[in-house]
Scaffold this active site. Structure first.
Site, PDB file in Angstrom:
ATOM      1  CB  CYS A  12      24.431  93.094  69.406  1.00 12.73           C
ATOM      2  SG  CYS A  12      26.197  93.070  69.467  1.00 12.73           S
ATOM      3  NE  ARG A  54      24.600  84.150  68.302  1.00 13.04           N
ATOM      4  CZ  ARG A  54      24.902  85.420  68.127  1.00 13.04           C
ATOM      5  NH1 ARG A  54      24.461  86.312  68.984  1.00 13.04           N
ATOM      6  NH2 ARG A  54      25.609  85.824  67.107  1.00 13.04           N
TER       7      ARG A  54
END
Ligand code: UD1
Length: 419
Positions: A118, A397
Site C-alpha cells: 500500500c 476512509r
C-alpha cells in the site's frame, strides 16, 4: 469523484466533537461477529468507507451488519457460514485481514486474500499467519489467498514481532474461542487493543493484561452479543490539534481521552501549543508561529505514526529546523506534495528534515494515503490562496464529517464534484 477546495489563512476557532476511533471500531466490529448468542449493538462508530467495507465483508460471510436510525451499528454473527472473503473487498483495507481470525475461530476455516502493498510501504501479514500456524492451523498461501484450517485453534505462547497492532488484534480475536490459554508476548499496548479486550470480556471472553506487554487469553466455548460504545479517536483529536496549531487558532476538543495522546500533547507543547485539560475536553491555543521540534514515532505509548504526517505538515511553517523519524512505516511520499506547496523538507530513508518556511502557498495536490490526506488539509488551511485536494475518497476512509467539522471551526473548505 470529488476534490476538496480549501482557501487557507483563517485561524480555526470554536469547538469540535471527536468521533469514535476508526481503528478500534474495525477490530470490535469483526470481534462482534464471534458471538453465537444474541447480537451486538455498537455506539460511537464513526462514519467512513473503511467501516462500510468491514461491514460488507461480514455480510459476505453470512453475518448481519446494519446501522439503525440512531447510527448504532448492529452486528449479528450467528449466520456466519462462508469461509472465503473476496479479494475485491479485502484489497481496499488491510484491517480486512481480521476476518481471518474471526473465521478460524468461528468456522475452523478461513480463505482470506493477502492484502497487497500500500501507499505507506510494504505491509505484510506474515506475523498474523505465523500466529495462526502456531495456534495449530494448517496454513497455505495459494493464488494470493491465505487458506487456513483448524478444527479448533489451540492456545499457545506467541511473541508478537514489532509489537504489531494488527497481529495482536487478530490473535486476540482468534484466541478468544480457542482451546486453552494463549499468551501474547510483546503485545501491542495501543488503546484500541484495550478497547477490544474490554469489548471481548463483555461478550464473555477471558482476556487479561491488555495495555501491557503480555496479554493472556483463556479460550471460552462461546460468546454473546452486547451493547458497547467505541473509544474516541486519538488520531482525529491530534489532527484537529495540529489544524488549530498551524493556523494560529484556538480550538476546544470535546469527547477526548487525553491520556491516549499523552506523548503527542508533550510534543505539541514543545512546539509551542498551550493545552489545557478539562475532564474529557482539551483547549488548544496556538502561538502565532510554532517552534521546531524533533520526534520519533514509536509503538504506543510513543508518538503515533498516524500523526507523523499531520505533525510534519504543521512543522513545515515552524520557526527552525525539525527532524522527524518514522520507525514504523515508510510513509513520506506525501512530502513531495507538501514541497509543491512551498515546504522545505528533505527526506532520507525514514527521516524528514523540515526547515520551517514563513508561508506555504496553495496548490493542487494529490492525497496518497489516509494520514497524508489529513496532513495536506492541515497545510492547506495555513497556505496562502487555494489548495485543491485530489484523491479525497482516501480521506473519506477514516475521518468522519471532516470538512463539516473544519467548516464549523471557520475554515473555508468545500467539496466539488469532478468529472
Ligand atoms: C495499525 C493501524 C495503523 C497504525 C499502525 C501502527 C489499524 C487498522 N491500523 O496498522 O493505523 O499506523 O497500527 O500503529 O489499526 N508488520 C510486519 N508483518 C506483519 C504485521 C506487521 O512486518 O504481519 C510490520 C509493519 O509493516 C510495520 C510494523 O510491523 O512496520 C507495525 O505494523 P502494525 O502494528 O501491524 O500495523 P497495522 O496493524 O497494519
Amino acid at each position: 469523484m470529488s476534490r476538496l477546495v480549501i482557501e487557507g489563512g483563517r485561524p480555526l476557532k470554536g469547538e469540535v466533537e471527536i468521533s469514535g476511533a476508526k481503528n478500534s471500531a474495525l477490530a470490535i466490529i469483526v470481534a462482534a461477529a464471534l458471538a453465537t448468542e444474541g447480537k451486538s449493538i455498537l455506539e460511537n462508530v464513526p462514519r467512513g468507507s473503511d467501516i462500510t467495507t468491514i461491514c460488507e465483508i461480514l455480510k459476505e460471510l453470512g453475518a448481519e451488519a446494519y446501522f439503525d436510525d440512531e447510527h448504532k451499528l448492529h452486528i449479528d454473527g450467528r449466520g456466519l457460514n462462508q469461509s472465503r472473503a473476496s479479494y475485491d473487498l479485502v484489497r481496499r483495507m488491510r484491517a480486512s485481514f481480521y476476518a481471518a481470525g474471526l473465521l478460524l475461530a468461528r468456522l475452523g476455516k478461513a480463505e482470506v486474500p493477502l492484502p497487497g502493498g500500500c501507499a505507506i510501504g510494504s505491509r505484510p501479514v506474515d506475523f498474523h499467519i505465523k500466529g495462526f500456524a502456531q495456534m495449530g492451523a494448517d496454513v497455505v498461501i495459494e493464488h494470493g489467498f491465505m487458506k487456513a484450517e483448524a478444527d479448533r485453534l489451540r492456545g499457545t505462547q506467541f511473541y508478537v514481532n514489532r509489537a504489531s497492532v494488527g497481529t495482536t488484534i487478530n490473535l486476540m480475536i482468534a484466541a478468544s474461542l480457542a482451546e486453552g490459554t494463549t499468551i501474547l508476548e510483546n503485545a501491542a499496548k495501543e488503546p484500541e487493543v484495550v478497547d477490544l479486550a474490554i469489548f471481548l470480556n463483555g461478550m464473555g471472553a477471558k482476556v487479561r493484561g491488555a495495555g501491557t506487554e503480555v496479554i493472556r487469553i483463556e479460550g471460552v466455548e462461546s460468546l454473546r452479543g452486547i451493547e458497547y460504545s467505541i473509544i474516541p479517536d486519538r488520531i482525529e483529536a491530534g489532527t484537529f490539534m495540529l489544524a488549530a496549531a498551524i493556523t494560529g487558532g484556538e480550538v476546544r476538543l470535546k469527547g477526548v481521552v487525553a491520556e491516549h495522546i499523552r506523548v503527542p500533547i508533550v510534543k505539541f507543547e514543545e512546539a509551542g501549543l498551550e493545552i489545557v485539560r478539562d475532564n474529557n475536553e482539551l483547549l488548544v491555543k496556538a502561538p502565532p508561529r510554532l517552534r521546531a521540534t524533533d520526534v520519533e514515532t514509536m509503538p504506543y505509548p510513543g508518538f503515533p505514526t498516524d500523526l507523523q504526517q499531520p505533525f510534519v505538515a504543521a512543522l513545515s511553517t515552524a520557526d527552525g529546523t525539525s527532524v522527524v523519524r518514522d520507525t514504523i512505516f515508510d510513509r513520506f511520499r506525501y512530502v513531495d506534495e507538501l514541497r509543491r506547496m512551498g515546504a522545505d523538507i528533505k527526506t532520507e530513508r525514514n527521516t524528514a528534515i523540515i526547515r520551517g518556511v514563513r508561508q506555504l502557498t496553495g496548490a493542487p495536490v494529490e492525497i496518497t494515503d489516509l494520514r497524508a490526506g489529513a496532513a495536506l488539509a492541515i497545510a492547506a488551511l495555513a497556505a496562502e490562496g487555494q489548495t485543491d485536494l485530489y484523491g479525497v475518497e482516501i480521506l473519506d476512509r477514516g475521518y468522519e464529517f471532516f470538512e463539516d467539522k473544519l467548516r464549523s471551526l471557520g475554515a473555508n473548505i468545500r467539496r466539488e464534484k469532478i468529472d
